[in-house]
Every structure is written in structure tokens, then in C-alpha cells.
Scaffold this motif. Structure first.
Motif, PDB file in Angstrom:
ATOM      1  N   VAL A 106     100.769  32.318  60.229  1.00 32.18           N
ATOM      2  CA  VAL A 106     100.505  31.907  58.847  1.00 32.18           C
ATOM      3  C   VAL A 106     100.698  30.399  58.689  1.00 32.18           C
ATOM      4  O   VAL A 106     101.665  29.828  59.218  1.00 32.18           O
ATOM      5  CB  VAL A 106     101.482  32.618  57.873  1.00 32.18           C
ATOM      6  N   SER A 123      96.564  25.915  56.400  1.00 35.49           N
ATOM      7  CA  SER A 123      95.197  25.736  56.918  1.00 35.49           C
ATOM      8  C   SER A 123      95.075  26.413  58.271  1.00 35.49           C
ATOM      9  O   SER A 123      95.017  25.731  59.307  1.00 35.49           O
ATOM     10  CB  SER A 123      94.874  24.246  57.065  1.00 35.49           C
ATOM     11  N   GLY A 136     105.633  26.795  66.393  1.00 35.14           N
ATOM     12  CA  GLY A 136     105.211  28.093  65.866  1.00 35.14           C
ATOM     13  C   GLY A 136     104.086  28.693  66.686  1.00 35.14           C
ATOM     14  O   GLY A 136     104.097  29.880  67.017  1.00 35.14           O
ATOM     15  N   THR A 189     100.465  28.089  63.503  1.00 36.65           N
ATOM     16  CA  THR A 189      99.164  27.546  63.918  1.00 36.65           C
ATOM     17  C   THR A 189      99.288  26.215  64.630  1.00 36.65           C
ATOM     18  O   THR A 189      98.275  25.599  64.967  1.00 36.65           O
ATOM     19  CB  THR A 189      98.241  27.372  62.688  1.00 36.65           C
ATOM     20  N   ASP A 245     100.951  29.189  51.613  1.00 40.37           N
ATOM     21  CA  ASP A 245     101.885  28.063  51.542  1.00 40.37           C
ATOM     22  C   ASP A 245     103.272  28.648  51.253  1.00 40.37           C
ATOM     23  O   ASP A 245     103.452  29.344  50.243  1.00 40.37           O
ATOM     24  CB  ASP A 245     101.437  27.123  50.412  1.00 40.37           C
TER      25      ASP A 245
HETATM   26  N1  NAP Z   1     108.667  18.507  66.972  1.00 40.70           N
HETATM   27  C1  NAP Z   1     109.927  18.079  66.932  1.00 40.70           C
HETATM   28  O1  NAP Z   1     110.323  17.112  67.629  1.00 40.70           O
HETATM   29  C2  NAP Z   1     110.953  18.766  66.066  1.00 40.70           C
HETATM   30  C3  NAP Z   1     112.293  18.383  66.196  1.00 40.70           C
HETATM   31  C4  NAP Z   1     113.253  18.994  65.411  1.00 40.70           C
HETATM   32  C5  NAP Z   1     112.867  19.968  64.495  1.00 40.70           C
HETATM   33  N2  NAP Z   1     111.557  20.313  64.380  1.00 40.70           N
HETATM   34  C6  NAP Z   1     111.227  21.330  63.405  1.00 40.70           C
HETATM   35  O2  NAP Z   1     110.517  22.359  64.051  1.00 40.70           O
HETATM   36  C7  NAP Z   1     109.624  22.980  63.112  1.00 40.70           C
HETATM   37  C8  NAP Z   1     108.228  23.030  63.714  1.00 40.70           C
HETATM   38  O3  NAP Z   1     107.793  21.703  63.988  1.00 40.70           O
HETATM   39  P1  NAP Z   1     106.511  21.404  64.883  1.00 40.70           P
HETATM   40  O4  NAP Z   1     106.858  20.210  65.689  1.00 40.70           O
HETATM   41  O5  NAP Z   1     106.049  22.662  65.519  1.00 40.70           O
HETATM   42  O6  NAP Z   1     105.504  20.924  63.712  1.00 40.70           O
HETATM   43  P2  NAP Z   1     103.892  21.041  63.602  1.00 40.70           P
HETATM   44  O7  NAP Z   1     103.260  21.065  64.953  1.00 40.70           O
HETATM   45  O8  NAP Z   1     103.512  19.972  62.654  1.00 40.70           O
HETATM   46  O9  NAP Z   1     103.662  22.482  62.931  1.00 40.70           O
HETATM   47  C9  NAP Z   1     104.079  22.735  61.618  1.00 40.70           C
HETATM   48  C10 NAP Z   1     103.449  24.036  61.162  1.00 40.70           C
HETATM   49  O10 NAP Z   1     103.944  24.334  59.850  1.00 40.70           O
HETATM   50  C11 NAP Z   1     102.817  24.646  59.011  1.00 40.70           C
HETATM   51  N3  NAP Z   1     103.222  24.331  57.636  1.00 40.70           N
HETATM   52  C12 NAP Z   1     103.667  23.147  57.165  1.00 40.70           C
HETATM   53  N4  NAP Z   1     103.958  23.245  55.863  1.00 40.70           N
HETATM   54  C13 NAP Z   1     103.677  24.523  55.486  1.00 40.70           C
HETATM   55  C14 NAP Z   1     103.747  25.217  54.262  1.00 40.70           C
HETATM   56  N5  NAP Z   1     104.177  24.629  53.130  1.00 40.70           N
HETATM   57  N6  NAP Z   1     103.402  26.537  54.246  1.00 40.70           N
HETATM   58  C15 NAP Z   1     102.972  27.156  55.373  1.00 40.70           C
HETATM   59  N7  NAP Z   1     102.875  26.547  56.569  1.00 40.70           N
HETATM   60  C16 NAP Z   1     103.223  25.226  56.621  1.00 40.70           C
HETATM   61  C17 NAP Z   1     101.684  23.777  59.559  1.00 40.70           C
HETATM   62  O11 NAP Z   1     100.381  24.231  59.247  1.00 40.70           O
HETATM   63  P3  NAP Z   1      99.583  23.734  57.930  1.00 40.70           P
HETATM   64  O12 NAP Z   1      99.669  22.240  57.900  1.00 40.70           O
HETATM   65  O13 NAP Z   1      98.195  24.281  58.154  1.00 40.70           O
HETATM   66  O14 NAP Z   1     100.247  24.376  56.771  1.00 40.70           O
HETATM   67  C18 NAP Z   1     101.927  23.974  61.050  1.00 40.70           C
HETATM   68  O15 NAP Z   1     101.388  25.221  61.478  1.00 40.70           O
HETATM   69  C19 NAP Z   1     109.713  22.146  61.815  1.00 40.70           C
HETATM   70  O16 NAP Z   1     110.576  22.777  60.924  1.00 40.70           O
HETATM   71  C20 NAP Z   1     110.298  20.825  62.297  1.00 40.70           C
HETATM   72  O17 NAP Z   1     111.036  20.179  61.290  1.00 40.70           O
HETATM   73  C21 NAP Z   1     110.586  19.747  65.148  1.00 40.70           C
END
Ligand code: NAP
Length: 234
Positions: free
Chosen positions: A35, A38, A18, A14, A55
Motif C-alpha cells: 500500500v 501512488s 517496504g 512500493t 494515504d
Molecule cells: N532509508 C534510510 O536510510 C532510512 C533510515 C532510517 C529510517 N528510515 C525509515 O524507514 C522507512 C522506510 O524508508 P525508505 O528508505 O524505504 O523510504 P522510501 O523508499 O522513500 O519509501 C517510502 C514508502 O512510503 C510510502 N509513503 C510515504 N508516505 C505515505 C503515506 N502518507 N501513506 C502511504 N504511504 C506512504 C511511499 O510511497 P508513496 O510516495 O507512493 O506514498 C513509499 O512506498 C521510513 O519510515 C524512514 O523514515 C529510512
């Protein structure tokens, strides 16, 4: 694997990486379930995409979701898991450091309870992060969690074959994971990527392309693709 007409579940689908993966898989003709905790945050999603609330740290809820959605062909998790704590180990809030590992436990839960419902030629992709193999000071939590994800996948690949499992490792990507807004957001991306071979933040779509490559290529398992603007060489 041809993605068209396959069924995919994307945890963390969401927001950010993802969500970009959900959009890409839907554009290729998959039926996709996004999934998160929220899911209403996702806003409007393309045709063929539905949302579910779960979750990934709640094993009972996760097992029930898989029972409900089975069978499926593609599992992706980019769920951050929970809070993460940055900073040097010698001044670290240790509860925060431990909580950073919720990302690993969430991924482990997805693989543990999802694989049994995955089709015989099904495939899983998880998301680590560049500090797993080259960390900067203050990134001990990112580095140890990311490295654990990559190590887990190498072992699990041989346990679930012929099903495949791989990792995509992003560098700094412009997603809602970074709360800063406006000029300070841009300044932070510029400063933090200045030494990289490609000195800018990547996009969620660029990482999603890496995830789709891992899904489509039937000859790839147990490995990691870096989509990091050259972080590892900087
Ligand atoms: N952005 C970067 O620079 C970066 C760099 C290196 C690695 N990463 C990794 O890439 C992945 C994605 O990051 P992103 O940047 O796309 O983050 P994001 O935009 O914050 O998205 C995170 C997603 O995970 C969901 N989520 C979090 N905790 C959860 C839980 N316990 N159960 C189910 N859903 C959950 C959130 O939705 P809800 O809050 O509604 O649950 C949201 O949909 C992460 O593993 C992050 O560590 C990101």
C-alpha cells in the motif's frame, strides 16, 4: 509464525525498505498487499502481491481498506508519512518539524485501525531510525519522531498482547528516500557512514531481513532491532 500462507499488508510497500519486505514475504509464501499513495510506482511485483492506494494519514480511507482486506496476520508500516524537515532546532522551520510527525501519526493510524482485524497471533512491525537513540546535530526531527515511535510500541505491546508489535531501526540505507544520483549519491553515503563500524550504506534487503525476523519470532514483542551498521556505537 510461519509466513507461508499468511496474509500481510505492507504500508510503504512500493519503495525501499517496504518493497524489499514485500518481496521477501512473497518469496516465503505469504499473500501480500503493498500500500502507498501512488502504488503504480512499484512496477512489476512478484506473484501473490497486489497493490492498493491509501494515504496512512487519511483515517477514514485506512479504516475502509482494513475492512476490505480483513482478516490478516501481518501488518508492516515503513511509510515515511509525508515531508520531513532536517536542521537544528534553533533555526528550524516549525511547520516542517510538525509535519515530520506525520510518520508517527501514520503509524499510529495503522495500529489503531488495523489491530482489530489482526488475527489472534498476528504481528505488527514498524520502522523507526537510528537517530531515535543516537542523533547527530541537525537530526532533532528524526530523533524525536523515531523515539516517539519506539515509545508508542513499548506501550501498545502490552495493550494488544497476545498479538505482537515490534520496531526495526535502520541506519543509513540506500533507498529512493535519498534523491541524489550518481557520484554525489555514493559520495554522500561514503561521507555519512565513514565513522560507522560498518562504513557503508545498508541495503533495503538487510532491513527487510530484520523485519522478517520480528515477524517470525513468536517470543519477541515490544522491542527494537537495530540494523544500522553499528551507528549506535560510532
Ligand atoms: N532509508 C534510510 O536510510 C532510512 C533510515 C532510517 C529510517 N528510515 C525509515 O524507514 C522507512 C522506510 O524508508 P525508505 O528508505 O524505504 O523510504 P522510501 O523508499 O522513500 O519509501 C517510502 C514508502 O512510503 C510510502 N509513503 C510515504 N508516505 C505515505 C503515506 N502518507 N501513506 C502511504 N504511504 C506512504 C511511499 O510511497 P508513496 O510516495 O507512493 O506514498 C513509499 O512506498 C521510513 O519510515 C524512514 O523514515 C529510512
Amino acid at each position: 509464525m510461519k509466513v507461508a500462507n499468511k496474509k500481510a499488508i505492507v504500508f510503504g510497500g512500493t519503495s525501499g525498505i517496504g518493497l524489499a519486505t514485500v518481496n521477501k514475504l512473497a518469496s516465503l509464501g505469504a499473500s501480500v498487499i503493498a500500500v502507498s499513495r501512488s502504488p503504480e510506482k512499484a512496477g512489476d511485483l512478484p506473484t501473490g502481491v497486489s497493490v492498493k492506494q491509501c494515504d496512512v494519514t487519511d483515517r477514514q480511507a485506512l479504516a475502509a481498506l482494513f475492512e476490505d482486506c480483513a482478516p490478516f496476520d501481518i501488518l508492516v508500516s515503513s511509510a515515511t508519512g509525508g515531508t520531513r524537515t532536517l536542521g537544528p532546532l534553533i533555526t528550524m522551520d516549525m511547520d516542517g518539524y510538525q509535519a515530520s510527525f506525520d510518520k508517527l501519526w501514520g503509524y499510529a493510524n495503522v495500529v489503531r485501525f488495523g489491530t482489530q482485524h489482526l488475527s489472534e497471533n498476528g504481528t505488527i512491525v514498524l520502522v523507526s531510525g537510528a537517530p531515535a537513540r543516537r542523533a547527530k546535530p541537525g537530526q532533532v526531527s528524526l530523533s524525536s519522531v523515531g523515539a516517539a515511535v519506539e515509545a508508542m510500541v513499548k506501550t501498545v505491546a502490552s495493550e494488544i498482547a497476545p498479538r505482537r508489535i515490534n520496531v526495526v531501526s535502520p541506519g543509513i540505507i540506500d533507498t529512493p528516500m535519498y534523491p541524489a544520483e550518481g557520484q554525489s549519491r555514493q559520495e554522500s553515503f561514503t561521507a555519512n557512514t565513514a565513522s560507522h563500524l560498518i562504513p557503508r550504506a545498508g541495503t533495503a534487503e538487510e532491513v527487510a531481513q530484520g523485519i522478517v525476523f520480528m515477524i517470525e519470532n513468536d517470543f519477541v514483542t515490544g522491542t527494537t532491532v537495530d540494523v544500522d551498521g553499528g551507528w549506535l556505537l560510532s
